[in-house]
Design a protein around this motif. Structure first.
Motif, PDB file in Angstrom:
ATOM      1  N   HIS A  86      31.817  38.150  35.569  1.00  0.00           N
ATOM      2  CA  HIS A  86      33.083  37.643  35.052  1.00  0.00           C
ATOM      3  C   HIS A  86      33.689  38.588  34.021  1.00  0.00           C
ATOM      4  O   HIS A  86      34.838  38.413  33.620  1.00  0.00           O
ATOM      5  CB  HIS A  86      32.871  36.272  34.387  1.00  0.00           C
ATOM      6  CG  HIS A  86      32.516  35.190  35.354  1.00  0.00           C
ATOM      7  ND1 HIS A  86      31.888  34.034  34.972  1.00  0.00           N
ATOM      8  CD2 HIS A  86      32.701  35.077  36.696  1.00  0.00           C
ATOM      9  CE1 HIS A  86      31.702  33.257  36.024  1.00  0.00           C
ATOM     10  NE2 HIS A  86      32.181  33.872  37.078  1.00  0.00           N
ATOM     11  N   ASN A 144      35.229  42.105  32.470  1.00  0.00           N
ATOM     12  CA  ASN A 144      36.155  43.083  33.035  1.00  0.00           C
ATOM     13  C   ASN A 144      35.446  44.422  33.265  1.00  0.00           C
ATOM     14  O   ASN A 144      34.217  44.505  33.210  1.00  0.00           O
ATOM     15  CB  ASN A 144      37.406  43.228  32.160  1.00  0.00           C
ATOM     16  CG  ASN A 144      37.085  43.722  30.751  1.00  0.00           C
ATOM     17  OD1 ASN A 144      36.052  44.345  30.513  1.00  0.00           O
ATOM     18  ND2 ASN A 144      37.966  43.444  29.813  1.00  0.00           N
ATOM     19  N   GLU A 171      36.030  41.018  36.574  1.00  0.00           N
ATOM     20  CA  GLU A 171      37.184  40.166  36.289  1.00  0.00           C
ATOM     21  C   GLU A 171      38.476  40.797  36.788  1.00  0.00           C
ATOM     22  O   GLU A 171      39.410  40.097  37.198  1.00  0.00           O
ATOM     23  CB  GLU A 171      37.268  39.921  34.778  1.00  0.00           C
ATOM     24  CG  GLU A 171      38.411  39.030  34.337  1.00  0.00           C
ATOM     25  CD  GLU A 171      38.495  38.933  32.829  1.00  0.00           C
ATOM     26  OE1 GLU A 171      38.378  37.816  32.301  1.00  0.00           O
ATOM     27  OE2 GLU A 171      38.676  39.986  32.174  1.00  0.00           O
ATOM     28  N   ASN A 172      38.529  42.118  36.784  1.00  0.00           N
ATOM     29  CA  ASN A 172      39.733  42.831  37.198  1.00  0.00           C
ATOM     30  C   ASN A 172      40.073  42.630  38.673  1.00  0.00           C
ATOM     31  O   ASN A 172      41.191  42.917  39.103  1.00  0.00           O
ATOM     32  CB  ASN A 172      39.584  44.327  36.913  1.00  0.00           C
ATOM     33  CG  ASN A 172      39.435  44.624  35.435  1.00  0.00           C
ATOM     34  OD1 ASN A 172      38.426  44.266  34.834  1.00  0.00           O
ATOM     35  ND2 ASN A 172      40.421  45.273  34.837  1.00  0.00           N
ATOM     36  N   ASP A 173      39.119  42.126  39.453  1.00  0.00           N
ATOM     37  CA  ASP A 173      39.361  41.885  40.880  1.00  0.00           C
ATOM     38  C   ASP A 173      39.955  40.504  41.155  1.00  0.00           C
ATOM     39  O   ASP A 173      40.305  40.199  42.297  1.00  0.00           O
ATOM     40  CB  ASP A 173      38.061  42.064  41.666  1.00  0.00           C
ATOM     41  CG  ASP A 173      37.557  43.496  41.605  1.00  0.00           C
ATOM     42  OD1 ASP A 173      38.299  44.397  42.032  1.00  0.00           O
ATOM     43  OD2 ASP A 173      36.432  43.716  41.111  1.00  0.00           O
ATOM     44  N   HIS A 174      40.010  39.661  40.126  1.00  0.00           N
ATOM     45  CA  HIS A 174      40.739  38.385  40.178  1.00  0.00           C
ATOM     46  C   HIS A 174      40.195  37.398  41.214  1.00  0.00           C
ATOM     47  O   HIS A 174      40.961  36.651  41.827  1.00  0.00           O
ATOM     48  CB  HIS A 174      42.232  38.634  40.427  1.00  0.00           C
ATOM     49  CG  HIS A 174      42.856  39.572  39.437  1.00  0.00           C
ATOM     50  ND1 HIS A 174      42.981  39.267  38.098  1.00  0.00           N
ATOM     51  CD2 HIS A 174      43.363  40.826  39.583  1.00  0.00           C
ATOM     52  CE1 HIS A 174      43.551  40.282  37.463  1.00  0.00           C
ATOM     53  NE2 HIS A 174      43.784  41.245  38.342  1.00  0.00           N
ATOM     54  N   ARG A 186      36.055  32.142  39.566  1.00  0.00           N
ATOM     55  CA  ARG A 186      34.829  32.269  38.793  1.00  0.00           C
ATOM     56  C   ARG A 186      33.675  31.555  39.494  1.00  0.00           C
ATOM     57  O   ARG A 186      33.863  30.578  40.210  1.00  0.00           O
ATOM     58  CB  ARG A 186      35.028  31.696  37.378  1.00  0.00           C
ATOM     59  CG  ARG A 186      36.099  32.450  36.591  1.00  0.00           C
ATOM     60  CD  ARG A 186      36.346  31.825  35.238  1.00  0.00           C
ATOM     61  NE  ARG A 186      35.232  32.043  34.328  1.00  0.00           N
ATOM     62  CZ  ARG A 186      35.067  33.154  33.609  1.00  0.00           C
ATOM     63  NH1 ARG A 186      35.938  34.144  33.696  1.00  0.00           N
ATOM     64  NH2 ARG A 186      34.039  33.273  32.792  1.00  0.00           N
ATOM     65  N   SER A 207      33.659  35.766  45.524  1.00  0.00           N
ATOM     66  CA  SER A 207      33.364  37.166  45.196  1.00  0.00           C
ATOM     67  C   SER A 207      32.098  37.643  45.897  1.00  0.00           C
ATOM     68  O   SER A 207      32.029  38.786  46.375  1.00  0.00           O
ATOM     69  CB  SER A 207      33.237  37.341  43.680  1.00  0.00           C
ATOM     70  OG  SER A 207      32.296  36.428  43.138  1.00  0.00           O
TER      71      SER A 207
END
Length: 205
Positions: free
Chosen positions: A105, A107, A129-132, A135, A141
């Motif tokens: 989670h 960045n 986190e930068n891949d959005h 969570r 993810s």
């Protein structure tokens, strides 16, 4: 073996930095009556977000508190170090024709720390986190990495320090190992294995 690694509290011992930064943020907002052990336990059992909701002043929004917290944490994050044997396990896995993946989670600061400590070349893929992505325990993810790298789910394990890591693994159809070095977590996720030292993973490779 394909190993999917959480970052905070699994590969790197970031909680001392996180708790220190959290305390400084609380003080900034005028909160002085807090217990660092309870803050740590809330982060470990649940999440940073849960700790923010529990301890922030009610007149301060979660987003404002989180933004201030991140500014403080940025000053100290380079103090975080890998857990004992983290690098060795990653190296051994690659030597055994396995792959390592990062799923966090945090960045892209996580990738920078991996680079600083010579982990980067041992990793085949990353999600930060930068891949959005949603969570954890949402498996999106994990599923993305599994599909992109054609992972055999039967030979894949997620390693993390919280129940949500194990739940994400199970939601994606792979096994989960709970890393709980101080027996802090109330286990509610039925991990396939629970360990206190990363060196215990060498038997999985």
């Amino acid at each position: 073996m394909d190993l999917f690694w959480d970052f905070d509290g699994t590969l790197f011992d970031t909680y001392p930095v996180m708790v220190k930064s959290f305390q400084k943020t609380l003080t900034h907002f005028g909160v002085t009556n807090f217990n660092s052990i309870e803050i740590y336990q809330t982060m470990r059992q649940y999440s940073l977000g849960k700790a923010i909701d529990k301890y922030r002043p009610k007149q301060t929004s979660s987003s404002i508190f989180r933004t201030s917290y991140r500014r403080v944490e940025d000053q100290y994050l380079n103090q975080a170090k890998p857990f004992d044997n983290a690098l060795k396990v990653c190296q051994r896995n690659v030597q055994a024709s396995g792959r390592n993946f990062l799923l966090t989670h945090r960045n892209d600061q996580a990738k920078q720390l991996l680079d600083d400590y010579k982990f980067t070349s041992l990793f085949s893929g990353f999600v930060t986190e930068n891949d959005h992505f949603p969570r954890k325990p949402d498996p999106a993810s994990l599923v993305y990495l599994i599909q992109k790298f054609q992972v055999n789910k039967k030979a894949a394990i997620m390693i993390g320090d919280r129940n949500l890591d194990i739940l994400a693994a199970h939601n994606a159809g792979i096994k989960g190992i709970l890393f709980d070095p101080d027996n802090c977590v109330l286990v509610e996720s039925a991990p396939e294995r629970q360990i206190q030292q990363l060196s215990e993973l060498l038997s999985e490779i």
